[in-house]
Write an enzyme that holds these catalytic residues in place. Sequence first.
Site, PDB file in Angstrom:
ATOM      1  N   LYS A 159       0.565  -1.546   0.101  1.00  0.00           N
ATOM      2  CA  LYS A 159       0.069  -0.387   0.032  1.00  0.00           C
ATOM      3  C   LYS A 159       0.646   1.333  -0.471  1.00  0.00           C
ATOM      4  O   LYS A 159       1.358   1.494   1.247  1.00  0.00           O
ATOM      5  CB  LYS A 159      -0.997  -0.177   1.042  1.00  0.00           C
ATOM      6  CG  LYS A 159      -1.846   0.540   1.197  1.00  0.00           C
ATOM      7  CD  LYS A 159      -3.151   0.185   2.176  1.00  0.00           C
ATOM      8  CE  LYS A 159      -4.213   1.179   2.401  1.00  0.00           C
ATOM      9  NZ  LYS A 159      -4.855   1.563   1.174  1.00  0.00           N
TER      10      LYS A 159
HETATM   11  N1  PPE Z   1      -8.516  -2.314  -2.899  1.00  0.00           N
HETATM   12  C1  PPE Z   1      -7.642  -0.826  -2.405  1.00  0.00           C
HETATM   13  C2  PPE Z   1      -7.167  -0.307  -3.638  1.00  0.00           C
HETATM   14  C3  PPE Z   1      -7.315  -0.685  -1.199  1.00  0.00           C
HETATM   15  O1  PPE Z   1      -6.869   0.928  -1.336  1.00  0.00           O
HETATM   16  C4  PPE Z   1      -8.156  -0.367   0.233  1.00  0.00           C
HETATM   17  C5  PPE Z   1      -7.764   0.225   1.217  1.00  0.00           C
HETATM   18  C6  PPE Z   1      -9.107  -1.432  -0.223  1.00  0.00           C
HETATM   19  C7  PPE Z   1      -8.864  -2.729  -1.532  1.00  0.00           C
HETATM   20  C8  PPE Z   1     -10.137  -2.399   0.910  1.00  0.00           C
HETATM   21  O2  PPE Z   1      -8.598  -2.997   1.877  1.00  0.00           O
HETATM   22  P1  PPE Z   1      -8.772  -3.277   3.421  1.00  0.00           P
HETATM   23  O3  PPE Z   1      -8.746  -1.504   3.582  1.00  0.00           O
HETATM   24  O4  PPE Z   1      -7.809  -3.169   4.064  1.00  0.00           O
HETATM   25  O5  PPE Z   1     -10.065  -3.784   4.010  1.00  0.00           O
HETATM   26  N2  PPE Z   1      -8.543   1.384   1.361  1.00  0.00           N
HETATM   27  C9  PPE Z   1      -8.480   2.425   2.243  1.00  0.00           C
HETATM   28  C10 PPE Z   1      -8.184   3.674   1.696  1.00  0.00           C
HETATM   29  C11 PPE Z   1      -8.836   4.858   1.001  1.00  0.00           C
HETATM   30  C12 PPE Z   1      -8.272   6.101   1.126  1.00  0.00           C
HETATM   31  O6  PPE Z   1      -9.173   6.869   0.155  1.00  0.00           O
HETATM   32  O7  PPE Z   1      -7.432   6.565   1.436  1.00  0.00           O
HETATM   33  C13 PPE Z   1      -9.007   2.480   2.972  1.00  0.00           C
HETATM   34  O8  PPE Z   1      -9.827   2.025   3.067  1.00  0.00           O
HETATM   35  O9  PPE Z   1      -8.490   2.841   4.280  1.00  0.00           O
END
Ligand code: PPE
Length: 310
Positions: A159
């Site tokens: 990330k």
């Molecule tokens: N895909 C992506 C590309 C992504 O950024 C997130 C989290 C997820 C899937 C889901 O992952 P998880 O949070 O571990 O379930 N995105 C983060 C950032 C959002 C933002 O706009 O900043 C979040 O949800 O915190």
Amino acid sequence: MPITQVDRIWMDGQLVDWRDAHVHVLSHALHYGSGVFEGIRAYETARGPAVWHLDEHLKRLFRSAKLYHLEIPYAREALAEAVKDTIRANGLTACYIRPLVVRGYGEMGVNPLQAPVNVIVAVWPWGAYLGEEALERGVRIKISSWRRNAQNALPAAAKATGQYINSVLAKIESLKAGYDEAILLNEAGQITDGSGENVFIVRDGVLVTPPTSAGCLDGITRSSVMRIARDLGYEVREENLVRTDLYNADECFFTGTAAEITPIREVDDRVVGEGHRGPITKELQSVFFAATKGEDPRYADWLTYVEDRG
Ligand code: PPE
């Protein structure tokens, strides 16, 4: 979404005033996207605020840093304390938590290895990511014309701040076209994830989500939802999906820390299922939100209580 300002931010080992949490404009990460971050939530419970999957998120932060040879100058336990301290210092009952590790000021040029590393933990109140009504009504999404960053270009296993410029392209395109959110395909035309969420479909009572090898983030909400669904007796498969699988699904939804569980009611102007939140999506939401409040003993160890010291 505008940021709601609170009092303090944890920065390089100290709680500083929100207004004083500055970096230099020549910081490496501002120019080259050379940072890694997490998004975590703390929820309100009967025992005070509790952080959802704190260790899992911090483990992922360290995995992201390792990929970029970014040395985090704190132990995971110290960052866990920093998260709790920052929530306490701001007196919040529920919030979004943003740990960020960046290459700081002192070196210019792509080589990041000599640049100093700065670590921050910020918290602020953050409501429903795609709008309060979206949790019930669902969102309208568009399959983006932009492809997800390839695994050997910008690996989805990390990330990293810089890779989000790919999500930014997709998000802008979807908003300008009148949709709420985008889903990106990989170069083979398979579904990866949304600009900031993982994707699930329900077909004949079976849940299907793309495997991480498709190029999606290994979402922590995704894993939680897979576990909850299996505990409810549903079959869950990790299989590649193409865009028509979304059109023809009975139900479709996003998962993510910010998005929680958000139903998808239309994909590329095709109504999904009945065109509103499906029954399995609703059932998953109700178990998920009960667990975040500490009301489901099966998932008690997913919460770290902020008031418990040590
Ligand atoms: N895909 C992506 C590309 C992504 O950024 C997130 C989290 C997820 C899937 C889901 O992952 P998880 O949070 O571990 O379930 N995105 C983060 C950032 C959002 C933002 O706009 O900043 C979040 O949800 O915190």
